[in-house]
Design an enzyme around this catalytic site. Structure first.
Site, mmCIF file in Angstrom:
data_model
loop_
_atom_site.group_PDB
_atom_site.id
_atom_site.type_symbol
_atom_site.label_atom_id
_atom_site.label_comp_id
_atom_site.label_asym_id
_atom_site.label_seq_id
_atom_site.Cartn_x
_atom_site.Cartn_y
_atom_site.Cartn_z
ATOM 1 N N ARG A 1 0.818 -1.229 0.000
ATOM 2 C CA ARG A 1 0.000 0.000 0.000
ATOM 3 C C ARG A 1 0.846 1.271 0.000
ATOM 4 O O ARG A 1 0.346 2.354 -0.273
ATOM 5 C CB ARG A 1 -0.974 -0.004 1.202
ATOM 6 C CG ARG A 1 -1.926 1.178 1.216
ATOM 7 C CD ARG A 1 -3.045 1.039 2.219
ATOM 8 N NE ARG A 1 -2.576 0.715 3.547
ATOM 9 C CZ ARG A 1 -2.020 1.598 4.395
ATOM 10 N NH1 ARG A 1 -1.861 2.856 4.046
ATOM 11 N NH2 ARG A 1 -1.632 1.208 5.594
ATOM 12 N N TYR B 1 -14.050 11.677 -19.671
ATOM 13 C CA TYR B 1 -14.555 10.335 -19.398
ATOM 14 C C TYR B 1 -15.697 10.471 -18.370
ATOM 15 O O TYR B 1 -15.554 11.216 -17.382
ATOM 16 C CB TYR B 1 -13.416 9.456 -18.868
ATOM 17 C CG TYR B 1 -13.902 8.215 -18.179
ATOM 18 C CD1 TYR B 1 -14.637 7.263 -18.885
ATOM 19 C CD2 TYR B 1 -13.665 7.998 -16.824
ATOM 20 C CE1 TYR B 1 -15.115 6.124 -18.243
ATOM 21 C CE2 TYR B 1 -14.129 6.863 -16.186
ATOM 22 C CZ TYR B 1 -14.854 5.940 -16.903
ATOM 23 O OH TYR B 1 -15.330 4.825 -16.276
ATOM 24 N N ASP C 1 -5.580 13.221 -18.752
ATOM 25 C CA ASP C 1 -5.894 11.809 -18.945
ATOM 26 C C ASP C 1 -5.414 11.452 -20.348
ATOM 27 O O ASP C 1 -5.977 11.899 -21.341
ATOM 28 C CB ASP C 1 -7.413 11.609 -18.802
ATOM 29 C CG ASP C 1 -7.818 10.149 -18.868
ATOM 30 O OD1 ASP C 1 -7.106 9.377 -19.546
ATOM 31 O OD2 ASP C 1 -8.841 9.782 -18.266
ATOM 32 N N LYS D 1 -6.809 0.059 -20.211
ATOM 33 C CA LYS D 1 -7.018 0.221 -21.648
ATOM 34 C C LYS D 1 -5.756 -0.181 -22.434
ATOM 35 O O LYS D 1 -5.350 -1.329 -22.361
ATOM 36 C CB LYS D 1 -7.481 1.646 -21.931
ATOM 37 C CG LYS D 1 -8.623 2.110 -20.999
ATOM 38 C CD LYS D 1 -9.861 1.267 -21.175
ATOM 39 C CE LYS D 1 -11.072 1.637 -20.379
ATOM 40 N NZ LYS D 1 -10.983 1.855 -18.967
HETATM 41 C C1 LIG Z 1 -10.437 7.844 -20.750
HETATM 42 C C2 LIG Z 1 -10.656 7.092 -19.477
HETATM 43 N N1 LIG Z 1 -10.103 7.541 -18.350
HETATM 44 C C3 LIG Z 1 -10.270 6.900 -17.165
HETATM 45 C C4 LIG Z 1 -11.041 5.770 -17.077
HETATM 46 C C5 LIG Z 1 -11.222 5.092 -15.728
HETATM 47 O O1 LIG Z 1 -10.405 3.985 -15.678
HETATM 48 P P1 LIG Z 1 -10.709 2.666 -14.773
HETATM 49 O O2 LIG Z 1 -11.979 2.081 -15.273
HETATM 50 O O3 LIG Z 1 -9.488 1.835 -14.995
HETATM 51 O O4 LIG Z 1 -10.837 3.140 -13.374
HETATM 52 C C6 LIG Z 1 -11.626 5.244 -18.227
HETATM 53 C C7 LIG Z 1 -12.448 4.023 -18.161
HETATM 54 O O5 LIG Z 1 -13.153 3.679 -19.084
HETATM 55 C C8 LIG Z 1 -11.443 5.936 -19.467
HETATM 56 O O6 LIG Z 1 -11.996 5.492 -20.597
#
Ligand SMILES: Cc1ncc(COP(=O)(O)O)c(C=O)c1O
Length: 385
Positions: A47, A101, A173, A198
């Site tokens: 952790r 997102y 992101d 992803k």
């Molecule tokens: C562009 C983007 N950022 C962040 C996330 C969040 O990621 P996680 O589902 O791994 O928590 C996603 C999930 O689909 C995403 O598509």
């Protein structure tokens, strides 16, 4: 040596843990949750994000994103929320791009309010909208480019110059582009986030997140993140490290496939609109060309009204309707009922996400097979007059 900056080299070798005992080609997995605390150095504990596999993968993510340091989390949202919590406190204000997102937008709506953190969402991130949103208590600007699901492009150099002039921290992101197609640190962005679920994982079998930034910023994030406890188990850290070895190969192929398919879909009489930054018709194609190495494997498109969307999804034989994205297999979804279902219809409308929109994650299959699958499903799902 210049070759050592090559993405394939970095994917395979950066931060690699050596098997000093048996001389094996792959990294050993250190699964201990209990380490001898008497020796020199820091106390190891999962952790605390400091076990050997976590640290090694953090180094690989730093090398891939051209930053000093990296940290691995249990999900993309664990990474995103840790960054928010590390840099924002009650009374602070953050500027967010509106096209985010759905989970991140929902986090802002649900959590910032409880925490007394103010936020402003801006439609088009430009100098004027940034200046208009700036408040005396603004601490951070958060962007996503290309955005999910409309593939809008945000000017990273502009955001970073504005933030530096106003002493703000910037975070991005970078999930959709992956570090192969875009390295935001080269444009002055401070903190680079990924849902490693992803492209980094790439096989639809890992849930993880990453942060890459300066050592100074990592220390701030670490202080908060260890309290929230969003670390990733070392077995999965190892699996993610193994997956990243082929990241550049996969993303290059997916980007090439997507461009071919986007060009073909744009000519198809059953399609209303294709959103793909690699198309000349994309309103920010020139900006994408300036800041991306290739345009990625993600696109979205709208079918014309004479095609029944539900029937179309059912008739696809190769492309798999699935939540999540960026696996080696091609997947598709309707954001309204999935990734962006947490937004209200009004919020979706404001973002330009129509009920007819489909988000397509292009895999590594032959593009001709994927184009045939799409065309065949369209042919079989025409509405009866
Ligand atoms: C562009 C983007 N950022 C962040 C996330 C969040 O990621 P996680 O589902 O791994 O928590 C996603 C999930 O689909 C995403 O598509």
């Amino acid at each position: 040596m210049k070759e050592k900056q090559n993405p394939n080299y970095v994917c395979v070798h950066a931060g690699q843990l050596k098997d000093e005992v048996y001389g094996g080609a792959t990294a050993p997995i250190y699964t201990s949750t209990a380490y001898d605390y008497r020796g020199e150095g820091t106390n190891l504990y999962p952790r605390y994000f400091n076990t050997p596999n976590q640290v090694a993968l953090g180094k690989k993510m730093a090398a891939l994103e051209h930053t000093e340091a990296g940290m691995i989390f249990g999900s993309g949202m664990a990474a995103i929320s840790a960054v928010f919590m590390a840099f924002l406190k009650t009374g602070d204000h953050i500027i967010l791009q509106r096209a985010l997102y759905g989970g991140t937008a929902h986090f802002a709506a649900a959590e910032f309010k409880n925490l007394g953190i103010e936020y402003t969402m801006i439609e088009h991130v430009d100098q004027e909208s940034l200046s208009l949103s700036l408040k005396p208590n603004t601490k951070m600007v958060y962007i996503e480019t290309p955005s999910n699901p409309l593939l809008e492009i945000t000017d990273m150099a502009l955001v970073s110059a504005f933030a530096k002039a106003n002493s703000l921290t910037t975070a991005i992101d970078n999930t959709f582009a992956s570090p192969i197609n875009q390295t935001p640190a080269d444009f002055g962005i401070d903190i680079i986030l990924h849902s490693a679920t992803k492209y980094l994982g790439g096989h639809s079998d890992i849930c993880a997140g990453t942060v890459s930034c300066s050592q100074e910023h990592i220390e701030s994030i670490w202080k908060t993140a260890k309290n929230y406890g969003g670390s990733l188990s070392d077995q999965t850290v190892w699996l993610l490290e193994r997956s990243i070895k082929t990241l550049a190969l996969r993303v290059k192929r997916q980007s090439k496939n997507a461009k071919k398919i986007a060009v073909s879909l744009e000519k198809n009489p059953n399609i209303k609109k294709v959103n793909y930054p690699g198309l000349k018709s994309h309103p920010q194609h020139q900006l994408a060309k300036k800041q991306m190495n290739a345009y990625g494997g993600m696109m979205s498109f709208e079918l014309k009204n004479h095609i029944d969307q539900t029937a179309f999804l059912e008739r696809l034989e190769v492309i798999f309707p699935a939540l999540s994205l960026a696996g080696v297999e091609s997947t598709i979804l309707a954001p309204t009922t999935t990734s962006h279902s947490l937004l209200t219809p009004k919020e979706r409308e404001e973002q330009g996400i129509s009920d007819g929109l489909l988000r397509f994650s292009v895999g590594i299959e032959e593009p001709s097979i994927l184009i045939a699958d799409l065309e065949n499903a369209m042919k079989k799902s025409r509405k009866k007059k």
